[in-house]
Design a protein around this motif. Structure first.
Motif, PDB file in Angstrom:
ATOM      1  N   ALA A  44       0.636  -1.099  -0.076  1.00 57.93           N
ATOM      2  CA  ALA A  44      -0.060  -0.173  -0.079  1.00 57.93           C
ATOM      3  C   ALA A  44       1.023   1.384   0.200  1.00 57.93           C
ATOM      4  O   ALA A  44       0.634   1.809  -0.921  1.00 57.93           O
ATOM      5  N   ARG A  45       2.222   1.173   0.805  1.00 60.13           N
ATOM      6  CA  ARG A  45       2.753   2.521   0.638  1.00 60.13           C
ATOM      7  C   ARG A  45       3.392   2.826  -0.771  1.00 60.13           C
ATOM      8  O   ARG A  45       3.508   4.073  -1.102  1.00 60.13           O
ATOM      9  N   GLU A  46       3.780   1.448  -0.892  1.00 54.53           N
ATOM     10  CA  GLU A  46       4.442   1.402  -2.591  1.00 54.53           C
ATOM     11  C   GLU A  46       4.135   2.281  -3.359  1.00 54.53           C
ATOM     12  O   GLU A  46       4.029   3.008  -4.066  1.00 54.53           O
ATOM     13  N   ASP A  49       3.442   6.190  -2.721  1.00 51.01           N
ATOM     14  CA  ASP A  49       4.569   6.776  -3.134  1.00 51.01           C
ATOM     15  C   ASP A  49       5.297   6.353  -4.305  1.00 51.01           C
ATOM     16  O   ASP A  49       5.839   7.062  -5.338  1.00 51.01           O
ATOM     17  N   GLY A  50       4.065   5.894  -5.551  1.00 53.01           N
ATOM     18  CA  GLY A  50       3.685   6.199  -6.927  1.00 53.01           C
ATOM     19  C   GLY A  50       4.868   4.650  -7.703  1.00 53.01           C
ATOM     20  O   GLY A  50       5.497   4.188  -8.654  1.00 53.01           O
ATOM     21  N   ALA A  51       5.531   4.242  -6.734  1.00 55.07           N
ATOM     22  CA  ALA A  51       6.478   2.747  -6.374  1.00 55.07           C
ATOM     23  C   ALA A  51       5.634   1.873  -8.163  1.00 55.07           C
ATOM     24  O   ALA A  51       6.595   1.600  -8.820  1.00 55.07           O
ATOM     25  N   LEU A  52       5.003   1.557  -7.219  1.00 53.91           N
ATOM     26  CA  LEU A  52       3.845   0.771  -8.082  1.00 53.91           C
ATOM     27  C   LEU A  52       2.760   1.436  -8.652  1.00 53.91           C
ATOM     28  O   LEU A  52       2.059   2.295  -8.207  1.00 53.91           O
ATOM     29  N   LEU A  53       1.810   0.415  -9.313  1.00 52.07           N
ATOM     30  CA  LEU A  53       1.069   1.375  -9.658  1.00 52.07           C
ATOM     31  C   LEU A  53      -0.334   1.230  -8.902  1.00 52.07           C
ATOM     32  O   LEU A  53      -0.561  -0.280  -8.399  1.00 52.07           O
ATOM     33  N   ASP A  54      -1.053   2.370  -9.017  1.00 53.14           N
ATOM     34  CA  ASP A  54      -2.466   2.358  -8.003  1.00 53.14           C
ATOM     35  C   ASP A  54      -3.351   2.187  -9.040  1.00 53.14           C
ATOM     36  O   ASP A  54      -4.019   3.154  -9.494  1.00 53.14           O
TER      37      ASP A  54
END
Length: 82
Positions: A44-46, A49-54
């Protein structure tokens, strides 16, 4: 107790009293559930933070984490607290 690395040999496990096996099993399940919930929080944090596609994932993962923790607490309770 005979050990192979960090794992107990099955024969050693079978020699443990049934109540000890139950306590150890419940603690292992509690830790596994907590690990799943922690990983959901990390994902969820990733996403935030934009590291994974939301795609609405952080809220769903936090809900999953809460359900895992709640179900685990309700089903097994804390070790040593009967």
């Amino acid at each position: 107790m005979t050990r192979m690395g960090n794992a107990m040999r099955p024969a050693g496990w079978n020699h443990l009293a049934e109540d000890v096996q139950l306590v150890l099993s419940r603690e292992a399940l509690r830790r596994a559930a907590e690990t799943l919930a922690d990983h959901a929080e990390i994902l969820a944090r990733e996403m935030e933070d934009g590291a994974l596609l939301d795609r609405g994932g952080p809220d769903a993962l936090r809900l999953f984490a809460a359900v895992v923790r709640s179900t685990n607490r309700d089903a097994f309770g804390e070790v040593g607290h009967a």
